[in-house]
Design a protein around this motif. Structure first.
Motif, PDB file in Angstrom:
ATOM      1  N   ARG A  24       0.859  -1.358   0.050  1.00  0.00           N
ATOM      2  CA  ARG A  24       0.028  -0.108  -0.126  1.00  0.00           C
ATOM      3  C   ARG A  24       0.861   1.364  -0.113  1.00  0.00           C
ATOM      4  O   ARG A  24       0.456   2.119  -0.787  1.00  0.00           O
ATOM      5  CB  ARG A  24      -0.946  -0.017   1.275  1.00  0.00           C
ATOM      6  N   ASP A  65       9.215  -5.346  -6.776  1.00  0.00           N
ATOM      7  CA  ASP A  65       8.532  -6.297  -6.063  1.00  0.00           C
ATOM      8  C   ASP A  65       8.736  -7.697  -6.252  1.00  0.00           C
ATOM      9  O   ASP A  65       8.980  -8.109  -7.496  1.00  0.00           O
ATOM     10  CB  ASP A  65       7.024  -6.003  -5.820  1.00  0.00           C
ATOM     11  N   ASP A 106      13.518 -10.525  -5.957  1.00  0.00           N
ATOM     12  CA  ASP A 106      13.644 -10.642  -4.433  1.00  0.00           C
ATOM     13  C   ASP A 106      14.863  -9.901  -3.982  1.00  0.00           C
ATOM     14  O   ASP A 106      16.175 -10.315  -4.424  1.00  0.00           O
ATOM     15  CB  ASP A 106      13.702 -12.191  -3.963  1.00  0.00           C
ATOM     16  N   GLY A 109       5.450  -5.573   6.273  1.00  0.00           N
ATOM     17  CA  GLY A 109       5.530  -6.478   7.095  1.00  0.00           C
ATOM     18  C   GLY A 109       6.575  -7.524   7.379  1.00  0.00           C
ATOM     19  O   GLY A 109       6.839  -7.935   8.392  1.00  0.00           O
TER      20      GLY A 109
HETATM   21  P1  ADP Z   1       2.190  -2.111   3.207  1.00  0.00           P
HETATM   22  O1  ADP Z   1       2.032  -2.155   4.600  1.00  0.00           O
HETATM   23  O2  ADP Z   1       2.826  -0.898   2.824  1.00  0.00           O
HETATM   24  O3  ADP Z   1       0.920  -2.762   2.413  1.00  0.00           O
HETATM   25  P2  ADP Z   1       3.383  -4.568   2.929  1.00  0.00           P
HETATM   26  O4  ADP Z   1       4.277  -5.343   3.798  1.00  0.00           O
HETATM   27  O5  ADP Z   1       2.044  -5.222   2.841  1.00  0.00           O
HETATM   28  O6  ADP Z   1       3.414  -3.317   3.212  1.00  0.00           O
HETATM   29  O7  ADP Z   1       4.006  -4.845   1.563  1.00  0.00           O
HETATM   30  C1  ADP Z   1       5.274  -4.683   1.081  1.00  0.00           C
HETATM   31  C2  ADP Z   1       5.613  -5.279  -0.345  1.00  0.00           C
HETATM   32  O8  ADP Z   1       6.926  -5.703  -0.217  1.00  0.00           O
HETATM   33  C3  ADP Z   1       4.744  -6.446  -0.762  1.00  0.00           C
HETATM   34  O9  ADP Z   1       4.106  -5.929  -2.096  1.00  0.00           O
HETATM   35  C4  ADP Z   1       5.637  -7.570  -0.856  1.00  0.00           C
HETATM   36  O10 ADP Z   1       5.469  -8.338  -2.146  1.00  0.00           O
HETATM   37  C5  ADP Z   1       6.983  -6.957  -1.062  1.00  0.00           C
HETATM   38  N1  ADP Z   1       8.202  -7.578  -0.766  1.00  0.00           N
HETATM   39  C6  ADP Z   1       8.126  -8.375   0.351  1.00  0.00           C
HETATM   40  N2  ADP Z   1       9.487  -8.953   0.594  1.00  0.00           N
HETATM   41  C7  ADP Z   1       9.999  -8.612  -0.579  1.00  0.00           C
HETATM   42  C8  ADP Z   1      11.622  -8.842  -1.188  1.00  0.00           C
HETATM   43  N3  ADP Z   1      12.185  -9.894  -0.665  1.00  0.00           N
HETATM   44  N4  ADP Z   1      11.560  -8.308  -2.495  1.00  0.00           N
HETATM   45  C9  ADP Z   1      10.854  -7.596  -2.790  1.00  0.00           C
HETATM   46  N5  ADP Z   1       9.737  -7.315  -2.661  1.00  0.00           N
HETATM   47  C10 ADP Z   1       9.385  -7.529  -1.458  1.00  0.00           C
END
Ligand code: ADP
Length: 216
Positions: A13, A33, A53, A77
């Motif tokens: 978000r 992402d 990743d 998260g």
């Molecule tokens: P928010 O509270 O802003 O929604 P989230 O934790 O739900 O935050 O979202 C974080 C984003 O980071 C998600 O879209 C997730 O797919 C992405 N994400 C998590 N781990 C990794 C990673 N290792 N590499 C790249 N992106 C990641």
């Protein structure tokens, strides 16, 4: 404003909104992402969007981020992924790394890792909202440091019909008026001789204790 090249890692978000806002301001934005669906969804709005990743050293190096002006780590998260990504970015000597922290402990860890700025968007927003909801007459609130804030308030009755030059706001309250919001727009810096009306809003900066005196 000079156009910047900025990467946003983690398009949840918060990251999604930040990336879209920056792109709408004409900055060159790379969104990253781990989730291909998210990357596909945001792709039309950004300069580039890549699935990776970023806890994988090879994968993050392949993004060639050293050429960017700034990298924002908005992974929320998954704290481990947030910290690992931030650490790898600092090892890669990125000029500016800004990382989102969920709590103060994570913020401390990010500082130890060496990120240039740890941000607490949920905390900052909640603080701002709580202040404006609970204090009568306070429209907006921005904490600038531990003790100093900028607030927007409805015009205090003792100022109505006078002007800032005669207001004694500095002498009596130790506060500085930095703007007046009128129906015609925002007056910054405010005209010290313009008469203040009941409908105007006052933007004032100062110590929290002095601001409390003014708004109580
Ligand atoms: P928010 O509270 O802003 O929604 P989230 O934790 O739900 O935050 O979202 C974080 C984003 O980071 C998600 O879209 C997730 O797919 C992405 N994400 C998590 N781990 C990794 C990673 N290792 N590499 C790249 N992106 C990641």
């Amino acid at each position: 404003m000079k156009q910047k090249t900025i990467a946003v890692i983690g398009l949840g978000r918060f990251g999604m909104i930040i990336a879209k806002m920056l792109a709408a301001m004409n900055h060159e934005v790379l969104g990253v992402d781990i989730n291909p669906d998210i990357v596909q969804k945001i792709s039309p709005y950004l300069t580039h969007a890549i699935v990776a990743d970023t806890t994988d050293e090879e994968a993050i190096k392949a993004l060639a981020l050293s050429q960017f002006d700034m990298v924002i780590v908005a992974i929320g998260g998954n704290i481990q992924a947030n910290l690992m990504t931030s650490m790898l970015l600092k090892e890669m000597h990125i000029s500016k790394v800004v990382a989102k922290a969920e709590n103060s402990l994570q913020g401390k860890m990010l500082q130890k890792i060496g990120v240039d700025q740890a941000i607490y968007p949920e905390y900052d927003m909640a603080l701002r909202l709580v202040q404006s909801l609970t204090r009568d007459h306070v429209m907006d609130y921005l904490q600038l440091s531990k003790n100093i804030s900028l607030i927007e308030i409805s015009m205090p009755s003792f100022l109505v019909g006078t002007c800032l030059k005669d207001s004694k706001l500095r002498e009596q309250y130790n506060l500085n008026a930095v703007g007046v919001r009128r129906s015609t727009g925002l007056d910054v810096p405010p005209d010290p001789t313009a008469i203040l009306s009941e409908e105007d809003k006052l933007l004032v900066i100062g110590n929290n204790s002095d601001l409390d005196e003014l708004t109580k």
